[in-house]
Enzyme design. Structure first.
Site, PDB file in Angstrom:
ATOM      1  N   ASP A  96       0.650  -1.389  -0.107  1.00  0.00           N
ATOM      2  CA  ASP A  96       0.092  -0.110   0.006  1.00  0.00           C
ATOM      3  C   ASP A  96       0.739   1.285  -0.033  1.00  0.00           C
ATOM      4  O   ASP A  96       0.200   2.393   0.186  1.00  0.00           O
ATOM      5  CB  ASP A  96      -0.967   0.059   1.139  1.00  0.00           C
ATOM      6  N   ARG A 134       1.093  -1.632   7.347  1.00  0.00           N
ATOM      7  CA  ARG A 134       1.673  -0.278   6.853  1.00  0.00           C
ATOM      8  C   ARG A 134       2.505   0.552   7.500  1.00  0.00           C
ATOM      9  O   ARG A 134       3.217   1.469   7.218  1.00  0.00           O
ATOM     10  CB  ARG A 134       0.599   0.719   6.478  1.00  0.00           C
ATOM     11  N   HIS A 172     -11.390   6.332   5.931  1.00  0.00           N
ATOM     12  CA  HIS A 172     -10.700   7.631   6.228  1.00  0.00           C
ATOM     13  C   HIS A 172     -11.569   8.720   6.218  1.00  0.00           C
ATOM     14  O   HIS A 172     -12.424   8.941   5.172  1.00  0.00           O
ATOM     15  CB  HIS A 172      -9.478   7.694   5.390  1.00  0.00           C
ATOM     16  N   CYS A 227      -5.016  10.097  -1.434  1.00  0.00           N
ATOM     17  CA  CYS A 227      -3.955   9.292  -0.972  1.00  0.00           C
ATOM     18  C   CYS A 227      -2.756   9.148  -1.744  1.00  0.00           C
ATOM     19  O   CYS A 227      -1.808   8.680  -1.137  1.00  0.00           O
ATOM     20  CB  CYS A 227      -4.660   7.841  -0.854  1.00  0.00           C
TER      21      CYS A 227
HETATM   22  C1  CIR Z   1      -5.384   1.098   3.001  1.00  0.00           C
HETATM   23  O1  CIR Z   1      -6.212   0.545   3.416  1.00  0.00           O
HETATM   24  O2  CIR Z   1      -4.512   1.620   3.895  1.00  0.00           O
HETATM   25  C2  CIR Z   1      -4.974   1.299   1.592  1.00  0.00           C
HETATM   26  N1  CIR Z   1      -5.551   0.056   1.016  1.00  0.00           N
HETATM   27  C3  CIR Z   1      -5.826   2.508   1.006  1.00  0.00           C
HETATM   28  C4  CIR Z   1      -5.302   3.483   1.580  1.00  0.00           C
HETATM   29  C5  CIR Z   1      -5.954   4.740   1.230  1.00  0.00           C
HETATM   30  N2  CIR Z   1      -5.513   6.109   1.744  1.00  0.00           N
HETATM   31  C6  CIR Z   1      -6.141   7.298   1.863  1.00  0.00           C
HETATM   32  O3  CIR Z   1      -7.480   7.137   1.904  1.00  0.00           O
HETATM   33  N3  CIR Z   1      -5.482   8.207   2.490  1.00  0.00           N
END
Ligand code: CIR
Length: 256
Positions: free
Chosen positions: A61, A86, A164, A251
């Site tokens: 990610d 992460r 988020h 993101c």
């Molecule tokens: C996660 O679940 O962390 C990633 N697959 C997606 C992150 C998305 N980021 C964001 O909305 N800032």
């Protein structure tokens, strides 16, 4: 106005990214790379310099670089991401931040605080922070204490449904928010002008304002029109591979 944008290339492991929507299928690496390059070109059209960081194969990610730091005009705050797969992505952003900020102006959210940058929405000198499955109250408390040192303020917003904060609400300047679902009638946002995102295009709540343009994901014509009708210049770019693992336009970059 933004001068700098930092992005990180997707890695082949992107197919293993965390997702709440497995029915969309796994992202295709080659297509993700093409979309990522187009995203960079779109940003450049908005007059910013884009720094592209190398891919991190161990972190599926990691192209969602927004989550590992919050970068403001005066300081950078390295987060402590709430998802264990992460969490160590933050180690790979610090050297880059040092190119732009004095070490004294780089701060860190520390355990037991957790915080993902996707939960932070900047509105001028105020930062709204979503308390989510990734961001806890202790993380928010630390974050606001750091902001206060720089004359910024922050407030906590509770989330019920989305991953988020910026999954469902985004600031596009001019006192205007793009809002969907649980945020449409939220007390915290009562003083803003609102563009209400229709439920069937909820993914496109995550648009970004970059230097008088609003970048909108391709394939959401109602949202595109609503934003144009509000007087903005719109550029579309395709993020469908990133959507498969809950990622959107914001993101994919740090903007400052
Ligand atoms: C996660 O679940 O962390 C990633 N697959 C997606 C992150 C998305 N980021 C964001 O909305 N800032």
């Amino acid at each position: 106005m933004f001068k700098n944008i930092i992005v990180r290339k997707p890695s082949k492991s992107i197919s293993e990214g965390i997702t709440s929507a497995p029915q969309l299928g796994k992202p295709n690496y080659e297509n993700a790379l093409i979309q990522h390059n187009n995203y960079i070109e779109t940003l450049k059209k908005c007059g910013v310099t884009v720094e592209v960081l190398d891919e991190l194969a161990d972190f599926p990610d990691s192209c969602f670089v927004e989550d590992v730091a919050v970068v403001t005009a005066k300081c950078a705050i390295v987060t402590n991401p709430g998802a264990s797969s992460r969490n160590k992505e933050t180690l790979y952003i610090v050297d880059t931040l040092k190119k732009y900020f004095d070490e004294n102006d780089i701060h860190y959210i520390k355990f037991p605080g957790t915080l993902d940058g996707g939960d932070v929405m900047m509105v001028g000198n105020h930062f709204y922070v979503g308390q989510s499955a990734r961001t806890n109250s202790e993380g928010i408390k630390q974050f606001i204490e750091i902001l206060n040192k720089y004359g910024f303020s922050g407030s906590e917003v509770t989330l019920e449904e989305v991953l988020h904060l910026k999954t469902g609400v985004n600031y596009i300047e001019n006192n205007t928010l793009l809002v969907s679902g649980e945020f449409i009638n939220k007390e915290d946002f009562k003083d803003f002008k609102k563009i209400i995102v229709p439920e069937d295009e909820a993914y496109a709540s995550n648009c970004i304002w970059v230097n008088n343009y609003v970048i909108v994901p391709s394939g959401y014509p109602k949202v595109k029109k609503l934003i144009e009708d509000a007087g903005y210049k719109v550029i579309c770019t395709d993020t469908s591979e990133f959507r498969k693992i809950d990622g959107g336009l914001s993101c994919l970059s740090l903007r400052f």
